[in-house]
Design an enzyme around this catalytic site. Sequence first.
Site, PDB file in Angstrom:
ATOM      1  N   TYR A 103       1.441  12.753  14.526  1.00 56.89           N
ATOM      2  CA  TYR A 103       2.082  11.768  13.653  1.00 56.89           C
ATOM      3  C   TYR A 103       2.901  10.772  14.478  1.00 56.89           C
ATOM      4  CZ  TYR A 103       5.251   9.892  10.074  1.00 56.89           C
ATOM      5  OH  TYR A 103       5.968   9.059   9.246  1.00 56.89           O
ATOM      6  N   GLY A 119       7.944   6.985  -3.609  1.00 60.18           N
ATOM      7  CA  GLY A 119       8.768   6.962  -2.413  1.00 60.18           C
ATOM      8  C   GLY A 119       9.253   5.585  -2.024  1.00 60.18           C
ATOM      9  N   ILE A 120       9.187   5.298  -0.727  1.00 60.08           N
ATOM     10  CA  ILE A 120       9.658   4.028  -0.195  1.00 60.08           C
ATOM     11  C   ILE A 120       8.843   2.873  -0.768  1.00 60.08           C
ATOM     12  CG2 ILE A 120       9.736   2.648   1.925  1.00 60.08           C
ATOM     13  CD1 ILE A 120      10.616   5.254   3.369  1.00 60.08           C
ATOM     14  N   THR A 149       0.857  -1.183   0.000  1.00 54.60           N
ATOM     15  CA  THR A 149       0.000   0.000   0.000  1.00 54.60           C
ATOM     16  C   THR A 149       0.896   1.237   0.000  1.00 54.60           C
ATOM     17  OG1 THR A 149      -0.201   0.123   2.431  1.00 54.60           O
ATOM     18  CG2 THR A 149      -1.802  -1.246   1.245  1.00 54.60           C
ATOM     19  N   GLY A 150       0.400   2.307  -0.603  1.00 54.88           N
ATOM     20  CA  GLY A 150       1.274   3.462  -0.796  1.00 54.88           C
ATOM     21  C   GLY A 150       2.440   3.088  -1.696  1.00 54.88           C
ATOM     22  N   SER A 174       8.230   4.646  12.142  1.00 51.96           N
ATOM     23  CA  SER A 174       9.075   5.832  11.971  1.00 51.96           C
ATOM     24  C   SER A 174       9.928   6.009  13.206  1.00 51.96           C
ATOM     25  CB  SER A 174       8.208   7.082  11.775  1.00 51.96           C
ATOM     26  OG  SER A 174       9.005   8.252  11.788  1.00 51.96           O
TER      27      SER A 174
END
Length: 249
Positions: free
Chosen positions: A150, A17-18, A12-13, A137
């Site tokens: 976040y 990017g990553i 997903t995503g 993160s």
Amino acid sequence: MGKLEGKTAVITGGASGIGLATAKRFIADGAFVYIFGRRQEALDAALAELGPEARAVRGDTTNPDDLDHLFETIKGEKGGIDILFANAGVGEFAPLGQITADHYAHTFDINVRGTLFTVQKALPLIRKGGSIILTGSTVGVMGTPAMSVYSASKAAVRNFARSWALDLKGTGIRVNVLSPGATETQKVRELFATTGMEDEIVAGFEEKAPLGRIGDPSETAAVAAFLASDDSSYMTGGEVFVDGGIAQV
């Protein structure tokens, strides 16, 4: 033969990017990859880079119907999942005193609720010995100015892995957290640019990191490939940092 040969992976995503870097790495290691994201233009561009061993499905992790469509598609085409990389996430700056209900809801809907239901809806398709990877993160274990919401969302993701490792006991399915530090992606650059101090923020991260720089998405993707493979077969409930040492010293 690659260490992910014959595996089916979902990211997903996965269009930038990553996520995109990891899709490239998984394919290089032999996997077939489904990328899931909200923007069709970005998905199309990603597929042009990834080639025939990838398939894109458009949708939003906060929409249960979209997740159902994703996993019904995979069930019909591949029958099951070997690797699930729940990577979709969002981060915005908001210091205490300026946090709004919308900011909180948006962050937790995508980072926490989206991660939860991505994994839960995928679970019936995940094969024995499968690997679930959650994107965390460094801020989940650090105090970070203007990013408390976040940071709290990523701390929640960290505990998902601890708790789900126990829920999944006896299934042969592993779940771990992959936690990047500052990484050179368009999304990160856009976030830093909202402050008007992009270069200063990057320089600050470079100064704090023992390796003296921010990361490249391919470096995080390499660790994702490790967590996806049998090389990490005795790891579950854990967290691996790819942060140049910034949260470790």
